[in-house]
Write a protein that holds these residues in place. Structure first.
Motif, PDB file in Angstrom:
ATOM      1  N   ARG A  60       0.839  -1.207   0.000  1.00 40.19           N
ATOM      2  CA  ARG A  60       0.000   0.000   0.000  1.00 40.19           C
ATOM      3  C   ARG A  60       0.873   1.256   0.000  1.00 40.19           C
ATOM      4  NH1 ARG A  60      -3.394   3.694   2.070  1.00 40.19           N
ATOM      5  NH2 ARG A  60      -5.637   3.345   1.823  1.00 40.19           N
ATOM      6  N   LYS A  80       1.272  13.017  -8.303  1.00 46.01           N
ATOM      7  CA  LYS A  80       0.697  14.281  -7.825  1.00 46.01           C
ATOM      8  C   LYS A  80       1.703  15.412  -7.985  1.00 46.01           C
ATOM      9  CE  LYS A  80      -2.529  12.622  -4.359  1.00 46.01           C
ATOM     10  NZ  LYS A  80      -2.713  12.396  -2.927  1.00 46.01           N
ATOM     11  N   GLU A 112     -10.478   9.945   0.749  1.00 43.92           N
ATOM     12  CA  GLU A 112     -10.398   9.289   2.059  1.00 43.92           C
ATOM     13  C   GLU A 112     -11.786   8.894   2.556  1.00 43.92           C
ATOM     14  OE1 GLU A 112      -7.811  11.289   4.834  1.00 43.92           O
ATOM     15  OE2 GLU A 112      -6.205  11.449   3.339  1.00 43.92           O
TER      16      GLU A 112
HETATM   17  C1  LIG Z   1      -2.943   7.834  -1.830  1.00 46.11           C
HETATM   18  C2  LIG Z   1      -3.505   9.046  -1.979  1.00 46.11           C
HETATM   19  O1  LIG Z   1      -3.109  10.170  -1.187  1.00 46.11           O
HETATM   20  C3  LIG Z   1      -3.622  10.403   0.130  1.00 46.11           C
HETATM   21  C4  LIG Z   1      -3.613   9.129   0.882  1.00 46.11           C
HETATM   22  C5  LIG Z   1      -4.673   8.274   0.751  1.00 46.11           C
HETATM   23  C6  LIG Z   1      -4.536   6.829   1.130  1.00 46.11           C
HETATM   24  O2  LIG Z   1      -3.561   6.473   1.804  1.00 46.11           O
HETATM   25  O3  LIG Z   1      -5.405   6.031   0.719  1.00 46.11           O
HETATM   26  C7  LIG Z   1      -5.887   8.746   0.222  1.00 46.11           C
HETATM   27  C8  LIG Z   1      -6.054  10.043  -0.165  1.00 46.11           C
HETATM   28  C9  LIG Z   1      -4.992  11.061  -0.021  1.00 46.11           C
HETATM   29  O4  LIG Z   1      -5.277  11.902   1.072  1.00 46.11           O
HETATM   30  C10 LIG Z   1      -4.532   9.318  -2.987  1.00 46.11           C
HETATM   31  O5  LIG Z   1      -4.790  10.512  -3.265  1.00 46.11           O
HETATM   32  O6  LIG Z   1      -5.100   8.360  -3.531  1.00 46.11           O
END
Ligand SMILES: C=C(O[C@@H]1C=C(C(=O)O)C=C[C@H]1O)C(=O)O
Length: 109
Positions: free
Chosen positions: A24, A35, A48
């Protein structure tokens, strides 16, 4: 089963959890790099919220939904920090003209 057998089961499960958390984290790091390339924010509250909903929907107990979501909040906090660290190290490396991963300058000596 006796306590020792249950503990062996927990030890085996922990190995799987660690491997899955590492997978993960690799995915979160990859998203962090994308990003950065597209100037998107690390924190995506809508995404989230979707994850918390999916976690609640997948929960078959015995953990209460709220506890599972708390565990996920912590996991996601760490994933965000990993993305931020990644971004911070990429920014400072690029400011110095270095490769973020290896720290090499890319100059021939
Ligand atoms: C992984 C990401 O970045 C951040 C971390 C997330 C996660 O760990 O699932 C979800 C949203 C974001 O705040 C994403 O944008 O998908």
């Amino acid at each position: 089963m006796d306590i020792e057998s249950w503990r062996k089961k927990i030890d085996a499960i922990d190995l799987q959890i660690v491997a899955l958390l590492s997978d993960r984290a690799v995915a979160a790091q990859a998203i962090g790099k994308l990003k950065q390339a597209t100037d998107l924010p690390v924190y995506e509250p809508n995404r989230e919220r979707v994850i918390f909903e999916k976690v609640r929907a997948a929960n078959k107990g015995p953990l209460p939904d709220i506890e599972l979501v708390h565990i996920y909040e912590r996991i996601i906090d760490v994933m965000r920090a990993l993305q931020s660290d990644e971004l911070a190290s990429q920014r400072s490396a690029s400011a110095k003209g270095k490769d973020a991963r290896t720290g090499e300058t890319g100059k021939q000596s």
